[in-house]
Motif scaffolding. Structure first.
Motif, short mmCIF file in Angstrom:
data_model
loop_
_atom_site.label_atom_id
_atom_site.label_comp_id
_atom_site.label_asym_id
_atom_site.label_seq_id
_atom_site.Cartn_x
_atom_site.Cartn_y
_atom_site.Cartn_z
N ILE A 134 -0.11 10.41 -11.96
CA ILE A 134 -1.35 10.89 -12.53
C ILE A 134 -2.54 10.16 -11.91
O ILE A 134 -2.57 8.92 -11.82
N GLY A 135 -3.51 10.90 -11.45
CA GLY A 135 -4.70 10.32 -10.84
C GLY A 135 -4.53 9.91 -9.39
O GLY A 135 -5.49 9.46 -8.77
N ILE A 136 -3.31 10.05 -8.86
CA ILE A 136 -3.05 9.68 -7.46
C ILE A 136 -2.83 10.96 -6.67
O ILE A 136 -1.85 11.67 -6.89
N PRO A 137 -3.71 11.30 -5.76
CA PRO A 137 -3.57 12.56 -5.02
C PRO A 137 -2.42 12.51 -4.02
O PRO A 137 -1.99 11.43 -3.59
N ASP A 138 -1.92 13.67 -3.67
CA ASP A 138 -0.88 13.75 -2.65
C ASP A 138 -1.42 13.17 -1.34
O ASP A 138 -2.55 13.43 -0.94
N GLY A 139 -0.59 12.41 -0.67
CA GLY A 139 -1.00 11.81 0.58
C GLY A 139 -1.67 10.46 0.44
O GLY A 139 -2.03 9.83 1.44
N SER A 140 -1.86 9.99 -0.79
CA SER A 140 -2.47 8.68 -1.00
C SER A 140 -1.57 7.59 -0.44
O SER A 140 -0.35 7.64 -0.57
N VAL A 141 -2.20 6.59 0.18
CA VAL A 141 -1.42 5.48 0.71
C VAL A 141 -0.75 4.68 -0.40
O VAL A 141 0.18 3.90 -0.15
N LEU A 142 -1.22 4.85 -1.64
CA LEU A 142 -0.59 4.16 -2.76
C LEU A 142 0.84 4.63 -2.99
O LEU A 142 1.63 3.91 -3.62
N LEU A 143 1.16 5.83 -2.48
CA LEU A 143 2.51 6.37 -2.65
C LEU A 143 3.46 5.92 -1.55
O LEU A 143 4.67 6.17 -1.64
N ASP A 144 2.94 5.25 -0.54
CA ASP A 144 3.78 4.87 0.60
C ASP A 144 4.64 3.65 0.32
O ASP A 144 5.67 3.45 0.98
N HIS A 145 4.24 2.81 -0.64
CA HIS A 145 4.95 1.57 -0.91
C HIS A 145 5.16 1.42 -2.42
O HIS A 145 4.49 0.63 -3.08
N PRO A 146 6.08 2.19 -3.00
CA PRO A 146 6.25 2.20 -4.46
C PRO A 146 6.62 0.84 -5.05
O PRO A 146 6.13 0.48 -6.12
N THR A 147 7.46 0.08 -4.37
CA THR A 147 7.85 -1.23 -4.91
C THR A 147 6.67 -2.18 -4.94
O THR A 147 6.42 -2.87 -5.94
N LEU A 148 5.93 -2.22 -3.83
CA LEU A 148 4.75 -3.08 -3.77
C LEU A 148 3.74 -2.69 -4.83
O LEU A 148 3.15 -3.56 -5.50
N MET A 149 3.53 -1.40 -5.03
CA MET A 149 2.56 -0.95 -6.02
C MET A 149 3.03 -1.25 -7.43
O MET A 149 2.21 -1.55 -8.32
N ALA A 150 4.33 -1.18 -7.69
CA ALA A 150 4.85 -1.51 -9.02
C ALA A 150 4.58 -2.98 -9.34
O ALA A 150 4.18 -3.33 -10.46
N VAL A 151 4.79 -3.84 -8.34
CA VAL A 151 4.51 -5.27 -8.54
C VAL A 151 3.03 -5.50 -8.76
O VAL A 151 2.62 -6.25 -9.66
N ALA A 152 2.19 -4.86 -7.93
CA ALA A 152 0.74 -5.02 -8.06
C ALA A 152 0.26 -4.50 -9.41
O ALA A 152 -0.58 -5.14 -10.07
N ASN A 153 0.77 -3.35 -9.84
CA ASN A 153 0.36 -2.79 -11.13
C ASN A 153 0.79 -3.67 -12.28
O ASN A 153 0.06 -3.83 -13.27
N SER A 154 1.97 -4.27 -12.18
CA SER A 154 2.43 -5.19 -13.23
C SER A 154 1.51 -6.40 -13.32
O SER A 154 1.18 -6.87 -14.42
N GLY A 155 1.08 -6.90 -12.16
CA GLY A 155 0.17 -8.04 -12.16
C GLY A 155 -1.17 -7.72 -12.79
O GLY A 155 -1.72 -8.51 -13.57
N THR A 156 -1.71 -6.54 -12.48
CA THR A 156 -3.01 -6.18 -13.05
C THR A 156 -2.90 -5.85 -14.54
O THR A 156 -3.88 -6.02 -15.28
#
Length: 339
Positions: free
Chosen positions: A50-72
């Protein structure tokens, strides 16, 4: 109006804990303002796009983003803890550094949004362009910023107000005076040396932010050059202003040339400026460690240097402030004992 000398107040009993509807309302607003951000982060951690458009670089590294989101999530959750601490009787028993440090970090992270987002809206109104319309769409939908950023602003306003009220009740006798009323200090030479060092170092980020605000591309990577907008120029000028505030605060505190100035002014400038400069440098340094494929996305050596210098400047200033308050507190306790 005459000010009560520090020594004459130190033997008085500490003021009782104060609460009331106003502080309770601020606490509720602070906690409620965290919910949109925490809800989005929880959804992303659970796998939602939700809120993340197709092709966003945020979708390229799901594990990294999960860690970053947990930190925030933990960072925003700290706002809730601080709101409770500042409005409960048990919060008066927390050690000073354990409260001051996260509040300083919160100031450094929230103040740029509190000042920058309205500035972006103003620039957008003048130019007919929505904030971040070009450079943010590759990452997030525009509505995400519209939902989340006002929440950050409310967090900053409510948490900041609660902290000022708390600090006034608990430590007001340490900072309610004029610069000329400060007694001679054995650590004054060290404070002046730290202030000069921070000011000299601050020339580097201040100069570069002003140059970028004026349109220079020196030191920028290819992606940042390509994505420059009116928002970028305005925010760079704001970053330079934060650096100037930090330097002005620590120099006033160290050299005390404006004797009649209330002590609150340089302390506020040093607190807000150093927090913003250090935390923005640290945040950008952490963000630059993310995995990027394109060489144009990598921070240049100049950008990395500026981030590092900003962290150093902020840490020098806040450390000087910590020593200043430690000395004031020790003097107050000594005066109270003699009384």
């Amino acid at each position: 109006m005459t000010r009560t000398p520090l020594a004459s107040r130190t033997h008085d009993a500490p003021p009782p804990f104060r609460t009331g509807r106003g502080r309770a309302l601020l606490r509720i607003l602070a906690i409620a303002s965290c919910l949109p951000y925490l809800s989005l982060k929880a959804a992303w951690i659970a796998g939602s796009h939700i809120g993340i458009p197709d092709g966003s670089v945020l979708l390229d590294h799901p594990t990294l983003m999960a860690v970053a989101n947990s930190g925030t999530v933990l960072m925003d959750g700290t706002v809730i803890v601080l709101a409770l601490l500042l409005t409960q009787a048990w919060g008066r028993r927390v050690r000073a550094w354990l409260l001051a440090l996260p509040m300083w970090v919160a100031t450094g992270l929230l103040l740029p949004i509190m000042a920058g987002f309205p500035l972006q809206l103003l620039v957008g109104a003048l130019t007919g362009r929505s904030p971040g319309a070009d450079d943010s769409r590759a990452f997030l939908d525009d509505w995400v910023f519209t939902v989340v950023y006002p929440g950050f602003i409310v967090q900053g306003l409510t948490l900041g107000t609660l902290f000022v009220l708390y600090a006034r009740d608990r430590w007001g006798h340490l900072w309610r005076s004029a610069l000329r009323d400060l007694p001679p200090s054995p650590t004054a030479p060290a404070l002046r040396a730290a202030a000069v060092a921070a000011s000299v170092l601050a020339v580097v980020p201040a100069t570069m932010h002003l140059a970028w605000a004026a349109g220079s591309t020196a030191g920028l990577n290819g992606t940042r050059i390509a994505e420059r907008t009116d928002d970028f120029y305005a925010l760079q000028a704001l970053d330079a202003l934060f650096v100037a505030a930090a330097v002005a605060g620590v120099l006033l505190l160290a050299f005390r040339r404006t004797g009649g100035l209330a002590l609150e002014v340089p302390l506020a400038l040093a607190w807000a400026g150093s927090g913003t400069v250090a935390c923005s440098g640290g945040w950008l340094s952490i963000a630059s460690l993310g995995s990027v494929e394109e060489i144009a996305d990598h921070p240049t050596a100049a950008m990395g240097l500026i981030y590092a210098v900003q962290m150093l400047v902020g840490m020098l200033i806040v450390t000087s402030g910590a020593y200043f308050f430690a000395e004031r507190s020790a003097a107050a306790k000594s005066a109270g004992t003699r009384a």
